[in-house]
Design a protein around this motif. Structure first.
Motif, PDB file in Angstrom:
ATOM      1  N   GLY A  91       2.793  -0.128  11.077  1.00 41.29           N
ATOM      2  CA  GLY A  91       3.100  -1.391  10.091  1.00 41.29           C
ATOM      3  C   GLY A  91       2.447  -0.969   8.709  1.00 41.29           C
ATOM      4  N   LEU A  92       1.092  -0.633   8.839  1.00 41.44           N
ATOM      5  CA  LEU A  92       0.499  -0.158   7.272  1.00 41.44           C
ATOM      6  C   LEU A  92       1.067   0.900   6.921  1.00 41.44           C
ATOM      7  CD1 LEU A  92      -1.909  -1.118   5.300  1.00 41.44           C
ATOM      8  CD2 LEU A  92      -3.143   0.614   7.020  1.00 41.44           C
ATOM      9  N   GLN A  93       1.560   1.723   7.896  1.00 43.85           N
ATOM     10  CA  GLN A  93       2.081   2.741   7.149  1.00 43.85           C
ATOM     11  C   GLN A  93       3.439   2.827   6.516  1.00 43.85           C
ATOM     12  OE1 GLN A  93       2.744   6.025  10.196  1.00 43.85           O
ATOM     13  NE2 GLN A  93       4.475   6.770   9.301  1.00 43.85           N
ATOM     14  N   TRP A  94       4.287   1.996   7.118  1.00 47.05           N
ATOM     15  CA  TRP A  94       5.604   1.460   6.503  1.00 47.05           C
ATOM     16  C   TRP A  94       5.312   0.656   5.199  1.00 47.05           C
ATOM     17  CZ3 TRP A  94       9.891   3.535   7.160  1.00 47.05           C
ATOM     18  CH2 TRP A  94      10.196   4.213   8.093  1.00 47.05           C
ATOM     19  N   THR A  95       4.367  -0.096   5.149  1.00 44.12           N
ATOM     20  CA  THR A  95       4.001  -1.046   3.841  1.00 44.12           C
ATOM     21  C   THR A  95       3.667   0.133   2.744  1.00 44.12           C
ATOM     22  OG1 THR A  95       3.202  -2.903   5.028  1.00 44.12           O
ATOM     23  CG2 THR A  95       2.526  -2.491   2.727  1.00 44.12           C
ATOM     24  N   VAL A  96       2.801   0.844   3.033  1.00 46.52           N
ATOM     25  CA  VAL A  96       2.531   2.097   2.000  1.00 46.52           C
ATOM     26  C   VAL A  96       3.669   2.830   1.643  1.00 46.52           C
ATOM     27  CG1 VAL A  96       1.240   3.952   1.437  1.00 46.52           C
ATOM     28  CG2 VAL A  96       0.153   2.077   2.682  1.00 46.52           C
TER      29      VAL A  96
ATOM     30  N   VAL B 135      13.733 -10.166   7.053  1.00 48.73           N
ATOM     31  CA  VAL B 135      14.978  -9.478   7.294  1.00 48.73           C
ATOM     32  C   VAL B 135      14.610  -8.613   8.456  1.00 48.73           C
ATOM     33  CG1 VAL B 135      16.177  -9.759   5.296  1.00 48.73           C
ATOM     34  CG2 VAL B 135      14.913  -7.838   5.831  1.00 48.73           C
ATOM     35  N   GLY B 136      13.478  -8.538   9.254  1.00 47.29           N
ATOM     36  CA  GLY B 136      13.264  -7.973  10.397  1.00 47.29           C
ATOM     37  C   GLY B 136      12.653  -6.674  10.389  1.00 47.29           C
ATOM     38  N   PHE B 137      12.486  -6.249   8.880  1.00 45.27           N
ATOM     39  CA  PHE B 137      11.843  -4.923   8.842  1.00 45.27           C
ATOM     40  C   PHE B 137      10.340  -4.886   9.371  1.00 45.27           C
ATOM     41  CE2 PHE B 137       9.555  -1.770   6.046  1.00 45.27           C
ATOM     42  CZ  PHE B 137      10.146  -0.423   6.535  1.00 45.27           C
ATOM     43  N   VAL B 138       9.925  -4.160  10.079  1.00 48.53           N
ATOM     44  CA  VAL B 138       8.662  -3.989  10.654  1.00 48.53           C
ATOM     45  C   VAL B 138       7.579  -3.192   9.706  1.00 48.53           C
ATOM     46  CG1 VAL B 138       7.369  -3.543  12.824  1.00 48.53           C
ATOM     47  CG2 VAL B 138       9.611  -4.142  12.998  1.00 48.53           C
ATOM     48  N   GLU B 139       7.259  -4.040   8.860  1.00 50.16           N
ATOM     49  CA  GLU B 139       6.068  -3.343   7.722  1.00 50.16           C
ATOM     50  C   GLU B 139       4.721  -4.358   8.529  1.00 50.16           C
ATOM     51  OE1 GLU B 139       5.034  -6.370   5.613  1.00 50.16           O
ATOM     52  OE2 GLU B 139       6.431  -6.934   7.299  1.00 50.16           O
ATOM     53  N   LEU B 140       3.767  -4.096   7.594  1.00 50.41           N
ATOM     54  CA  LEU B 140       2.435  -4.687   7.923  1.00 50.41           C
ATOM     55  C   LEU B 140       2.405  -6.208   8.447  1.00 50.41           C
ATOM     56  CD1 LEU B 140      -0.688  -4.499   8.421  1.00 50.41           C
ATOM     57  CD2 LEU B 140      -0.981  -4.500   6.174  1.00 50.41           C
ATOM     58  N   THR B 141       3.108  -7.068   7.886  1.00 45.75           N
ATOM     59  CA  THR B 141       3.278  -8.610   7.937  1.00 45.75           C
ATOM     60  C   THR B 141       4.047  -8.811   9.214  1.00 45.75           C
ATOM     61  OG1 THR B 141       2.787  -9.048   5.700  1.00 45.75           O
ATOM     62  CG2 THR B 141       3.867 -10.785   7.375  1.00 45.75           C
ATOM     63  N   ARG B 142       5.186  -8.045   9.411  1.00 54.60           N
ATOM     64  CA  ARG B 142       5.867  -8.032  10.667  1.00 54.60           C
ATOM     65  C   ARG B 142       5.122  -7.598  11.937  1.00 54.60           C
ATOM     66  NH1 ARG B 142       9.026 -11.113  13.393  1.00 54.60           N
ATOM     67  NH2 ARG B 142      10.744 -10.102  14.710  1.00 54.60           N
TER      68      ARG B 142
ATOM     69  N   GLY C 212      -4.945  -9.047   6.735  1.00 56.12           N
ATOM     70  CA  GLY C 212      -5.248  -9.625   5.410  1.00 56.12           C
ATOM     71  C   GLY C 212      -6.345  -8.557   4.972  1.00 56.12           C
ATOM     72  N   LEU C 213      -7.161  -7.824   5.899  1.00 53.41           N
ATOM     73  CA  LEU C 213      -8.069  -7.003   5.379  1.00 53.41           C
ATOM     74  C   LEU C 213      -7.533  -5.728   5.070  1.00 53.41           C
ATOM     75  CD1 LEU C 213     -11.226  -6.089   5.176  1.00 53.41           C
ATOM     76  CD2 LEU C 213     -11.017  -5.202   7.711  1.00 53.41           C
ATOM     77  N   PHE C 214      -6.592  -5.312   5.649  1.00 53.55           N
ATOM     78  CA  PHE C 214      -5.579  -4.006   5.227  1.00 53.55           C
ATOM     79  C   PHE C 214      -5.058  -4.270   3.876  1.00 53.55           C
ATOM     80  CE2 PHE C 214      -4.464  -2.718   9.840  1.00 53.55           C
ATOM     81  CZ  PHE C 214      -5.758  -2.121  10.013  1.00 53.55           C
ATOM     82  N   TYR C 215      -4.481  -5.520   3.667  1.00 59.32           N
ATOM     83  CA  TYR C 215      -3.973  -5.760   2.385  1.00 59.32           C
ATOM     84  C   TYR C 215      -4.988  -5.384   1.277  1.00 59.32           C
ATOM     85  CZ  TYR C 215       0.760  -7.013   3.755  1.00 59.32           C
ATOM     86  OH  TYR C 215       2.050  -7.103   4.265  1.00 59.32           O
ATOM     87  N   PHE C 216      -6.301  -6.265   1.766  1.00 56.16           N
ATOM     88  CA  PHE C 216      -7.383  -6.340   0.878  1.00 56.16           C
ATOM     89  C   PHE C 216      -7.712  -4.745   0.134  1.00 56.16           C
ATOM     90  CE2 PHE C 216     -11.846  -6.309  -0.436  1.00 56.16           C
ATOM     91  CZ  PHE C 216     -11.910  -7.130  -1.517  1.00 56.16           C
ATOM     92  N   VAL C 217      -7.890  -3.758   1.312  1.00 55.82           N
ATOM     93  CA  VAL C 217      -8.449  -2.560   1.128  1.00 55.82           C
ATOM     94  C   VAL C 217      -7.537  -1.697   0.391  1.00 55.82           C
ATOM     95  CG1 VAL C 217      -8.879  -0.327   2.336  1.00 55.82           C
ATOM     96  CG2 VAL C 217      -9.722  -2.613   3.331  1.00 55.82           C
ATOM     97  N   LEU C 218      -6.278  -2.256   0.375  1.00 65.45           N
ATOM     98  CA  LEU C 218      -5.081  -1.363  -0.532  1.00 65.45           C
ATOM     99  C   LEU C 218      -5.032  -1.871  -1.808  1.00 65.45           C
ATOM    100  CD1 LEU C 218      -2.058  -1.126   2.022  1.00 65.45           C
ATOM    101  CD2 LEU C 218      -3.287   0.681   1.250  1.00 65.45           C
ATOM    102  N   CYS C 219      -5.277  -3.263  -1.913  1.00 66.49           N
ATOM    103  CA  CYS C 219      -4.956  -4.080  -3.354  1.00 66.49           C
ATOM    104  C   CYS C 219      -6.281  -4.028  -4.304  1.00 66.49           C
ATOM    105  CB  CYS C 219      -4.322  -5.351  -3.084  1.00 66.49           C
ATOM    106  SG  CYS C 219      -2.639  -5.474  -2.265  1.00 66.49           S
ATOM    107  N   TRP C 220      -7.286  -4.118  -3.502  1.00 70.19           N
ATOM    108  CA  TRP C 220      -8.259  -4.308  -4.296  1.00 70.19           C
ATOM    109  C   TRP C 220      -8.911  -3.246  -5.316  1.00 70.19           C
ATOM    110  CZ3 TRP C 220     -13.710  -2.422  -4.198  1.00 70.19           C
ATOM    111  CH2 TRP C 220     -14.483  -2.843  -4.984  1.00 70.19           C
ATOM    112  N   PRO C 221      -8.786  -1.896  -4.795  1.00 69.62           N
ATOM    113  CA  PRO C 221      -8.933  -0.880  -5.628  1.00 69.62           C
ATOM    114  C   PRO C 221      -7.984  -0.520  -6.748  1.00 69.62           C
ATOM    115  CG  PRO C 221      -9.183  -0.177  -3.239  1.00 69.62           C
ATOM    116  CD  PRO C 221      -8.714  -1.260  -3.468  1.00 69.62           C
ATOM    117  N   LEU C 222      -7.011  -0.830  -6.575  1.00 65.85           N
ATOM    118  CA  LEU C 222      -6.014  -1.017  -7.772  1.00 65.85           C
ATOM    119  C   LEU C 222      -6.348  -2.111  -8.456  1.00 65.85           C
ATOM    120  CD1 LEU C 222      -2.427  -0.234  -5.567  1.00 65.85           C
ATOM    121  CD2 LEU C 222      -3.442   1.445  -7.248  1.00 65.85           C
ATOM    122  N   SER C 223      -6.598  -3.373  -8.169  1.00 69.56           N
ATOM    123  CA  SER C 223      -6.639  -4.338  -9.063  1.00 69.56           C
ATOM    124  C   SER C 223      -7.808  -3.938  -9.955  1.00 69.56           C
ATOM    125  CB  SER C 223      -6.836  -5.599  -8.339  1.00 69.56           C
ATOM    126  OG  SER C 223      -5.999  -5.867  -7.494  1.00 69.56           O
ATOM    127  N   LEU C 224      -9.019  -3.351  -9.337  1.00 66.21           N
ATOM    128  CA  LEU C 224     -10.104  -3.075 -10.155  1.00 66.21           C
ATOM    129  C   LEU C 224      -9.805  -1.952 -10.900  1.00 66.21           C
ATOM    130  CD1 LEU C 224     -13.318  -3.391  -9.997  1.00 66.21           C
ATOM    131  CD2 LEU C 224     -13.391  -1.484  -8.468  1.00 66.21           C
TER     132      LEU C 224
END
Length: 213
Positions: free
Chosen positions: A12-17, A160-167, A187-199
């Motif tokens: 799911g993380l792969q599909w989110t990215v 809509v049924g798309f299997v990303e990380l949350t689904r 939530g940890l996966f999202y944090f690892v992805l978003c925090w470096p970008l936010s920083l």
């Protein structure tokens, strides 16, 4: 949570990215065209792209997902769910990126365009070599910030049924009945992805602020 469940979350993380990258790249291409059209001297293009931007900025992303996902089905277009979702997110991203970059273009001193005109430099050459490099640099912090929002916004595709990380998290949680553990990992996966970008975005803003002093 076993190995199979964890691997499913990674899928799911792969599909989110992947969805984020597809939407951002596609949105960047269309958004650049929107920004150029909105800053052109053609009033029709300005009005059309202003309406396009207002439509996607003024309606919820969830509604846009529903319209594209189910609208294509009503038109008898049988495409993969990830394609339909990507179209919706790309259109959404293009409106916001186009507006961000329009602001960057308009923030530059008008004297640069006037000087280029006086030298007989064509519109495309002026934009490519003079205006856009500066405008995109000015807009970079806001662009990175929007990418973070886009990444987090991909969680709505679960509706809509798309299997990303949350689904994927919902599915695993329903199987093992450990929602705190599962969504803690999500939530940890999202944090690892978003925090470096936010920083990175914050550091860019600081550099821009120092450069303008």
């Amino acid at each position: 949570m076993g190995n199979l469940e964890f691997l499913f979350l990674l899928k799911g993380l792969q599909w989110t990215v992947l969805l984020t990258l597809i939407s951002f790249v596609g949105g960047s291409i269309i958004g650049l065209l929107v920004a150029l059209a909105r800053t052109s001297e053609n009033k029709i293009l300005v009005q059309l792209t202003a309406g396009y931007t207002a439509l996607f900025q003024g309606t919820p992303l969830l509604m846009q997902l529903f319209v594209v996902y189910y609208g294509l089905a009503l038109l008898q277009l049988n495409i993969e769910p990830w394609i339909a979702v990507s179209i919706a997110y790309t259109a959404h991203a293009s409106a916001f990126l186009g507006d961000i970059w329009r602001g960057g273009i308009e923030a530059l001193p008008k004297g640069q365009s006037e000087a280029a005109n006086a030298l007989g430099i064509s519109y495309l050459t002026r934009m490519r070599h003079v205006i856009l490099p500066q405008a995109l640099k000015v807009s970079l912090p806001a662009t990175v910030g929007f990418m973070v929002q886009l990444l987090k916004g991909t969680s709505l595709a679960a509706i809509v049924g798309f299997v990303e990380l949350t689904r994927a998290g919902q599915i695993v949680s329903n199987q093992i009945f450990q929602p705190m553990l599962v969504f803690g990992v999500v939530g940890l996966f999202y944090f690892v992805l978003c925090w470096p970008l936010s920083l990175y975005g914050s550091r860019l803003e600081q550099k821009m602020a120092l450069a303008t002093r």
